[in-house]
Design an enzyme around this catalytic site. Sequence first.
Site, mmCIF file in Angstrom:
data_model
loop_
_atom_site.group_PDB
_atom_site.id
_atom_site.type_symbol
_atom_site.label_atom_id
_atom_site.label_comp_id
_atom_site.label_asym_id
_atom_site.label_seq_id
_atom_site.Cartn_x
_atom_site.Cartn_y
_atom_site.Cartn_z
ATOM 1 N N TYR A 1 -13.837 -39.574 -22.798
ATOM 2 C CA TYR A 1 -15.095 -39.961 -23.426
ATOM 3 C C TYR A 1 -16.282 -39.474 -22.609
ATOM 4 O O TYR A 1 -16.267 -39.525 -21.393
ATOM 5 C CB TYR A 1 -15.208 -41.477 -23.559
ATOM 6 C CG TYR A 1 -14.394 -42.024 -24.699
ATOM 7 C CD1 TYR A 1 -13.460 -43.031 -24.498
ATOM 8 C CD2 TYR A 1 -14.567 -41.546 -25.989
ATOM 9 C CE1 TYR A 1 -12.718 -43.539 -25.551
ATOM 10 C CE2 TYR A 1 -13.818 -42.047 -27.039
ATOM 11 C CZ TYR A 1 -12.898 -43.042 -26.806
ATOM 12 O OH TYR A 1 -12.175 -43.546 -27.842
ATOM 13 N N HIS B 1 -19.306 -50.678 -31.662
ATOM 14 C CA HIS B 1 -18.415 -49.904 -30.811
ATOM 15 C C HIS B 1 -17.496 -50.797 -29.989
ATOM 16 O O HIS B 1 -16.762 -50.298 -29.142
ATOM 17 C CB HIS B 1 -19.236 -49.015 -29.871
ATOM 18 C CG HIS B 1 -19.838 -47.829 -30.555
ATOM 19 N ND1 HIS B 1 -21.188 -47.687 -30.765
ATOM 20 C CD2 HIS B 1 -19.267 -46.728 -31.102
ATOM 21 C CE1 HIS B 1 -21.424 -46.550 -31.396
ATOM 22 N NE2 HIS B 1 -20.279 -45.947 -31.618
ATOM 23 N N ARG C 1 -22.743 -34.624 -32.584
ATOM 24 C CA ARG C 1 -21.596 -34.673 -31.685
ATOM 25 C C ARG C 1 -20.340 -34.596 -32.540
ATOM 26 O O ARG C 1 -20.382 -34.771 -33.759
ATOM 27 C CB ARG C 1 -21.584 -35.942 -30.847
ATOM 28 C CG ARG C 1 -21.415 -37.212 -31.631
ATOM 29 C CD ARG C 1 -21.384 -38.426 -30.695
ATOM 30 N NE ARG C 1 -20.142 -38.473 -29.925
ATOM 31 C CZ ARG C 1 -19.046 -39.132 -30.323
ATOM 32 N NH1 ARG C 1 -19.024 -39.791 -31.456
ATOM 33 N NH2 ARG C 1 -17.962 -39.139 -29.554
ATOM 34 N N ASN D 1 -16.329 -36.025 -33.073
ATOM 35 C CA ASN D 1 -15.382 -37.095 -32.802
ATOM 36 C C ASN D 1 -14.052 -36.655 -33.398
ATOM 37 O O ASN D 1 -14.050 -35.858 -34.343
ATOM 38 C CB ASN D 1 -15.878 -38.364 -33.510
ATOM 39 C CG ASN D 1 -15.386 -39.619 -32.854
ATOM 40 O OD1 ASN D 1 -15.046 -39.617 -31.675
ATOM 41 N ND2 ASN D 1 -15.353 -40.697 -33.609
ATOM 42 N N GLU E 1 -14.698 -35.390 -36.973
ATOM 43 C CA GLU E 1 -15.959 -35.829 -37.577
ATOM 44 C C GLU E 1 -17.111 -35.069 -36.933
ATOM 45 O O GLU E 1 -17.263 -35.105 -35.717
ATOM 46 C CB GLU E 1 -16.187 -37.320 -37.332
ATOM 47 C CG GLU E 1 -15.243 -38.221 -38.093
ATOM 48 C CD GLU E 1 -15.396 -39.682 -37.701
ATOM 49 O OE1 GLU E 1 -16.150 -39.973 -36.733
ATOM 50 O OE2 GLU E 1 -14.771 -40.533 -38.334
ATOM 51 N N TYR F 1 -5.460 -46.868 -29.331
ATOM 52 C CA TYR F 1 -6.684 -47.084 -30.118
ATOM 53 C C TYR F 1 -6.747 -46.157 -31.330
ATOM 54 O O TYR F 1 -7.175 -46.553 -32.409
ATOM 55 C CB TYR F 1 -7.916 -46.896 -29.223
ATOM 56 C CG TYR F 1 -9.212 -46.912 -29.989
ATOM 57 C CD1 TYR F 1 -9.983 -45.762 -30.107
ATOM 58 C CD2 TYR F 1 -9.659 -48.071 -30.623
ATOM 59 C CE1 TYR F 1 -11.168 -45.769 -30.824
ATOM 60 C CE2 TYR F 1 -10.835 -48.085 -31.344
ATOM 61 C CZ TYR F 1 -11.583 -46.931 -31.439
ATOM 62 O OH TYR F 1 -12.752 -46.939 -32.153
ATOM 63 N N LYS F 2 -6.329 -44.895 -31.165
ATOM 64 C CA LYS F 2 -6.372 -43.938 -32.278
ATOM 65 C C LYS F 2 -5.162 -44.068 -33.201
ATOM 66 O O LYS F 2 -5.018 -43.307 -34.150
ATOM 67 C CB LYS F 2 -6.494 -42.493 -31.740
ATOM 68 C CG LYS F 2 -7.870 -42.221 -31.101
ATOM 69 C CD LYS F 2 -7.991 -40.780 -30.615
ATOM 70 C CE LYS F 2 -9.266 -40.505 -29.840
ATOM 71 N NZ LYS F 2 -10.489 -40.456 -30.649
#
Lengths: 316, 339, 181
Positions: free
Chosen positions: B38, B195, B225, B227, B267, B318-319
């Site tokens: 990140y 978030h 950005r 993602n 994204e 998390y993903k």
Amino acid sequence: MSIDSIPVRVMAIEQVAPMIREFKLEAIEGRLPAFSPGSHVQVIMPGASREIRNAYSLCGDPATPRRYSIAVRLQDVSRGGSSFMHGQVNVGDQLAITPPANLFAPVMTARKHLLIAGGVGITPFMSYIPELKRKGADFELHYLYRSSQTGAYLDQLQQQLGSALHRYDSVQGNKCDLTAVLSGQGPGTHVYICGPESLIDGVRSTAAALGWPDSLIHFEAFAAPEPGEPFKAQLTHSGKTVDVAADESLLEALEREGVKVPNLCRAGVCGQCRTAVLEGDVEHRDDFLSNDERSSGSCIMPCVSRAAGKHLTLDL
Amino acid sequence: MRMSPKPVQTFRDDFTYSNSPGAVARFPFPFPEDEYRYSVNIEPHVTPGPEGSVFEFLLDIDEHYLSEMAERATVLEENPKRCLAMPHMDLACWDMIERCMTSLAADYPEHFSLQVDGDQWTWENRLLNIKDSFTFGDSSTLPLPPMEYMGRQVQGDFALLDQRDGDLFLDAGIVTCPADWSLAFDAGMSFSEWHGPVPLAHEMGVFDRALKYLTAIPVGRPVRRLNWTLTVNARMDTSPETYPNWGTDRASVTADNVGEKVHLRVELQVLDRMPRSNALMFSIRTFLISFDDLVTNPDWARRMHRVLKTLPPELIEYKGLGRYHDLAVEWLSRFDPAN
Amino acid sequence: MQIDPSIKSRPTYTPPELVATAGLQLFVSESDAEHLLEPLYRQCAESGAQWLVAEPGNAPGTLADSLSGYLQHILNDAPVTTRLYVAGSEGFLWDIRNQALSAGLVDEQIQLAPPISSARRLFCTHCYTLMEGVTASPHTCTGCGRLLLVRDHFARLHGAYVGVQINAEDPDEQPEQEVLQ
């Protein structure tokens, strides 16, 4: 972040108060962007030896955005920006401005807006008022001025606001009783102050003493940076030493030397230009750092603050 | 416009979705390094960007336009609450209409046109056979509420972020292709609240710095950005709402079908300051590419392998990649002999 | 699947403190949480402080009409310097806070006492049903019947935690129940 500029032409100039001059600007190419109430732009002025940038509120109606109005007060003790605008800018001249940014937007969910303006601090409210009226919002304006110097737009305001306008001309001995103004207000009343530090401090301390929550009090300081003593800034990364003159800010000196520092408001409130200090005492003139951060001396807001002594070492 | 919209393909059921070679070539591969961590990877979205690329214009329209608009219509039919706008966001919704209509008409004139006569506007979208005249700012003159009206004509999800007290609030949006987040639940949250579930990044100060940067964006200086995550099958609607429908997809990956089923989902997020409301328009444009298509680019194949192989366990969890992460790494390893 | 204890959107609470400069001291609690506010109330009872009490166990997302009505009545005429102190179950705290916000109050003038139990209001992300008094995860949704993982991701406007189907990837999974903290 640093942002680049829009070339504009001065279409009209009007003296709107003894010390305040209003400039109407239009884009040279294309159209100026629409803007939200409370927005400001930086005017980039070619000074004698270097560029000067000052931030001015857009004081026109946001519904007629294609021409920007800014009003500049001639400062008694100035670094040159206001005297340039008053003395050297004529109709037809070209200037450069940055796109509008907004650090002082009205809170549109407020039940009532209490506007308190001191002198040239009336300018951001000139963009609030048409928008508030269109929305049928409940608001009142308390306007403190000295008619020998300031007090712009009074006729217009009297006509538009009627009894919602409260005027206090210090030349006539009218004083604003802040306690009275801030008493008896209902929930959801937001207070907005724009003017000199003394007015802002006065409103904030009166409000706090009466029990107002801090988050209902909003303010935009309107002092141009005051001159100071010259000093040297040593930059550890590049090894450069930058001479900061008495009439330029540390930020301006750095920019002059080609060092880019992120910045936005150039008035010590937004926090963008924060820079780490490795050596030297700081004279803090900002409204962003906490008391702890100030006393630690480990950082500085270069747009307004300076060395307390002759020298600073910066992590740049 | 470089990529003409092709006939409707599906993002569910039979998954007829496919990328043309041109779409594969312009895919926004998001990894600048072999390891993914990140960071505040926000940069100015300077337009016009490279010709033909996804960064050329403020908003990207590509060959999947008709497919995505059909999919959006289906999702909203099933659940109209996937689009909402709080009352105080009306001005921001109109700002969005202006930003979208002026840029689409300027950037894709073969498909869109806009005539402005004071506050009397006429908008034409020839791809969807729409032509409407309305009074700008007056929601009663539009056939749908402004957010929904515009959102049904632009690819990608949109959120409008109200800026107050130096913070950003998710107070309006149209969200039909999210990477596993719910507008109905998150509506009204502040930047760090929505978030909340993201692991690791809070401790790194990523969100504090990002918020400071975003609240300072002026008009006319949008930022962007990238993602990313992985999705099994070319499914656009990977929302928590419909998770009961697509959850089993994750358990359907085998050593043989990785190339066909596992998709890199990227994204392209663009944040643009809107002039009248001072709100931020947050465009979340989603691109999907199967691993089979991805590996036709040997550099991408190699890097994808390395990113997945070194992904921290918190991010794998998390993903939602847990069930097939090892299979994917194994499948990709043949494209990365050095590792 | 693990319940993540470190999630940043979960609210934290501190015991309320009396703000002496308040123009109106307003206390609102459920009846089984009175003890949390009583010491503060006693300090200002002489100067016109007001206290509203609700019976616990109202329907999710709503307040008893009478409490909500009384509260609205007080808020309509309250001074801007009002301070609001709330105690009760977690869902109740945020319902009162949300009503106060629509009346114009800001968070700074509202203090929420630590919830009197760890029972949660749950929002089913699949059918949007709200459920009260959830004490263990997973929990069966009373709207759509799905077995929901109770997460720590919290929405202030709902006063609720989000629930997501725990066995969507493998419907045969039988996760063990864990008591919520």
